[in-house]
Design a protein around this motif. Structure first.
Motif, mmCIF file in Angstrom:
data_model
loop_
_atom_site.group_PDB
_atom_site.id
_atom_site.type_symbol
_atom_site.label_atom_id
_atom_site.label_comp_id
_atom_site.label_asym_id
_atom_site.label_seq_id
_atom_site.Cartn_x
_atom_site.Cartn_y
_atom_site.Cartn_z
ATOM 1 N N ASN A 214 -14.148 -80.012 -22.125
ATOM 2 C CA ASN A 214 -13.100 -78.924 -21.782
ATOM 3 C C ASN A 214 -12.931 -77.830 -22.708
ATOM 4 N N GLU A 215 -13.213 -78.163 -24.099
ATOM 5 C CA GLU A 215 -13.073 -76.942 -24.812
ATOM 6 C C GLU A 215 -14.203 -76.096 -24.886
ATOM 7 N N LEU A 216 -15.556 -76.723 -24.539
ATOM 8 C CA LEU A 216 -16.462 -75.877 -24.448
ATOM 9 C C LEU A 216 -16.372 -74.996 -23.175
ATOM 10 N N GLY B 299 -27.661 -84.302 -31.055
ATOM 11 C CA GLY B 299 -26.493 -84.265 -30.078
ATOM 12 C C GLY B 299 -26.899 -85.387 -28.961
ATOM 13 N N ASP B 300 -28.011 -85.440 -28.273
ATOM 14 C CA ASP B 300 -28.480 -86.211 -27.324
ATOM 15 C C ASP B 300 -28.386 -87.610 -27.781
ATOM 16 N N PHE C 107 -23.463 -87.088 -21.219
ATOM 17 C CA PHE C 107 -22.449 -86.543 -22.068
ATOM 18 C C PHE C 107 -23.151 -85.157 -22.513
ATOM 19 N N ARG C 108 -22.892 -84.045 -21.698
ATOM 20 C CA ARG C 108 -23.896 -82.815 -22.249
ATOM 21 C C ARG C 108 -23.018 -82.005 -23.420
ATOM 22 N N GLY C 109 -21.644 -82.387 -23.414
ATOM 23 C CA GLY C 109 -21.035 -81.568 -24.463
ATOM 24 C C GLY C 109 -21.740 -81.673 -25.813
ATOM 25 N N LEU C 110 -21.979 -82.897 -25.982
ATOM 26 C CA LEU C 110 -22.427 -83.000 -27.539
ATOM 27 C C LEU C 110 -23.663 -82.178 -27.878
#
Ligand SMILES: *Cc1c(COP(=O)(O)O)cnc(C)c1O
Length: 481
Positions: free
Chosen positions: A131-133, A106-107, A356-359
């Motif tokens: 936002n979903e996370l 992901g990173d 972009f921590r979400g991924l």
């Protein structure tokens, strides 16, 4: 000038390796990672940094480039062979981490695409994913729809963000600071004190509320303290509870504290950096009832969702509270259309441009499915309880309270000599041996050993080996006395 630009371009283009070179680099990095992972079961959980050894200059940037091969060798020597190994399943000290493989991917993908996750306009998809996370985490915490939050770099920044929101919601400024009271126990994480200081609230009154025999905040003592503070002309403001202390994994009596906070108009902040994600599994859920009644909560995916370091989260029940503290605009951002449907992460945290921590969180959650995490979290709690039940049977061991989450505390009681000294020597020997890593704390003034289960790689065999190493080492030390 044109020829000068062309000349520079030739060098600048080195920043973009071609497809063949990329494949080669990737393969080398991937081979290195495979070697590391394959070696994990046999590698130490701790390796001391030899005192005499000097780091070479290899960790410094250099004018000329170096081959990947040589650089990976430097990593082996200077990074992998020293210190604690948090990737190891036998790292059972402090609060263990993780390092899920898909998070690394992901990173990788986040870095390759370099999407701008701070502002919805800049990357609707990245902002939407985060936002979903956040919405999913709010569900995990038991928060209602409409709660907001942000992914932070860790629990400390997440706690700071929550405390700043609490400060701004209550208008704790100026002369009000020295009259405002914060209630917490001696087991609250020290990052709370640090956050208060950074937020300009170092002058607040810190009330360390008494704890019960299980290291949990005594609700009656809290009530009394609030009553007395109010009588003395102070302003009870913030209640910080722990949903899993770092020391012992103790969960404060959250439903009682929620009632007291509501009755007294306190902001109720729960620090669940270590514990909150255990709400995903039945044994954890039972221990965490009441967490959902807080105004703000912190949870660390880089602890109990097993992510690599660098991901914490803060959630707030009241949508307006976070943006009051963090929403800002600037002339040069005038083209960014503000979306009412999707918030921008930058409006909810001190950061603008950010990782972009979400991924790194989304990929493993979607790839494995949440159910796998539920099972792993149940397993971790049961491992701590199994350990506790096994060592409780042993002679000359005193155990702490039954693990609510995944931390067990205990100490050996030697036949002769000072128990504090014995346990201190024991932990020293264990750490020196390096096969497992444990850490210690002080409880009621006594030197106490801890076992914290939290790495996704920790399974029953690791716990059995830990018990064996502990018992053997203690026996050897006893004989030496
Ligand atoms: C680890 C921890 C923190 C601090 O979080 P970081 O991610 O290390 O910044 C705060 N509170 C508790 C209870 C913790 O266990």
């Amino acid at each position: 000038m044109e020829s000068e630009i062309r000349r520079l371009e030739q060098t600048a283009r080195l920043l973009e390796p071609d497809s063949l070179q990329r494949n080669d680099l990737f393969e080398q990095a991937s081979d290195w990672a495979e070697t590391f992972l394959a070696g994990l079961p046999a590698s130490p959980a701790y390796s001391p940094a030899p005192e005499q050894r000097k780091f070479s200059n290899d960790l410094r940037p250099a004018e000329e480039g170096t081959g990947m091969d040589a650089l990976l060798k430097i990593l082996n020597r200077d990074l992998i062979e020293t210190g604690i190994n948090p990737a190891s399943g036998r790292f059972l000290g402090y609060i263990p981490g993780g390092g899920l493989y898909p998070s690394a991917l992901g990173d990788y993908l986040a870095a390759i695409t370099n999407r701008y996750a701070g502002v919805y306009y800049a990357s609707p998809g990245a902002a939407r994913m985060e936002n979903e996370l956040v919405r999913w985490m709010a569900e995990v915490a038991g928060y209602p729809e409409g709660a907001v939050g942000s992914l932070a770099s860790g629990g400390s920044i997440a706690n700071l963000t929550g405390i700043v929101a609490a400060r701004d919601a209550a208008g704790v400024t100026g002369e009000k600071i020295s009259k405002s009271v914060v209630y917490l126990t001696e087991h609250a994480h020290h990052c709370i004190d640090k956050a208060l200081r950074i937020a300009g609230l170092g002058g607040c009154v810190l009330r360390r509320v008494a704890v019960d025999s299980r290291c949990r905040m005594d609700a009656a003592a809290l009530n009394t303290a609030i009553f007395e503070d109010r009588r003395a002309g102070l302003i009870p403001w913030l209640l910080v509870a722990s949903a899993g202390t770092t020391n012992t994994g103790a969960v404060d009596p959250l439903p009682d504290l929620a009632d007291i906070a509501r009755e007294n108009g306190l902001w109720f902040h729960v620090d669940g950096a270590y514990g909150a994600f255990f709400n995903l599994c039945p044994p954890g859920k039972a221990a965490l009832i009441g967490m959902e009644e807080s105004d703000s909560i912190v949870m660390d995916p880089h602890k109990t969702l097993f992510l690599p370091y660098g991901t914490g989260a803060v959630l707030l029940k009241d949508r307006s509270a976070l943006s009051v503290s963090h929403r800002m605009s600037a002339d040069y951002m005038q083209d960014a259309v503000v979306s009412d449907e999707e918030l921008s992460p930058a409006d909810l945290s001190p950061e603008l441009t950010r990782h972009f921590r979400g991924l790194r969180l989304w990929l493993p959650l979607r790839l494995f499915g949440v159910g796998v995490f539920r099972a792993a979290l149940s397993e971790k709690i049961l491992l701590a309880r199994y350990f506790y039940e096994q060592i409780r049977e042993l002679p000359s061991i005193e155990v702490g309270s039954y693990p609510e989450l995944s931390v067990a505390t205990y100490r050996f009681l030697p036949e002769r000599g000072d128990p504090d000294e014995f346990n201190q020597r024991l932990i020293g020997e264990i750490v020196k041996d390096g096969r497992i890593f444990l850490s210690s704390t002080r409880l009621n003034g006594k030197f106490t050993l801890r076992l914290a289960v939290g790495c996704f790689r920790t399974h029953l065999d690791d716990i059995n080996e830990t018990i064996e190493i502990l018992v053997r080492t203690a026996k050897r030390l006893q004989e030496e006395i």
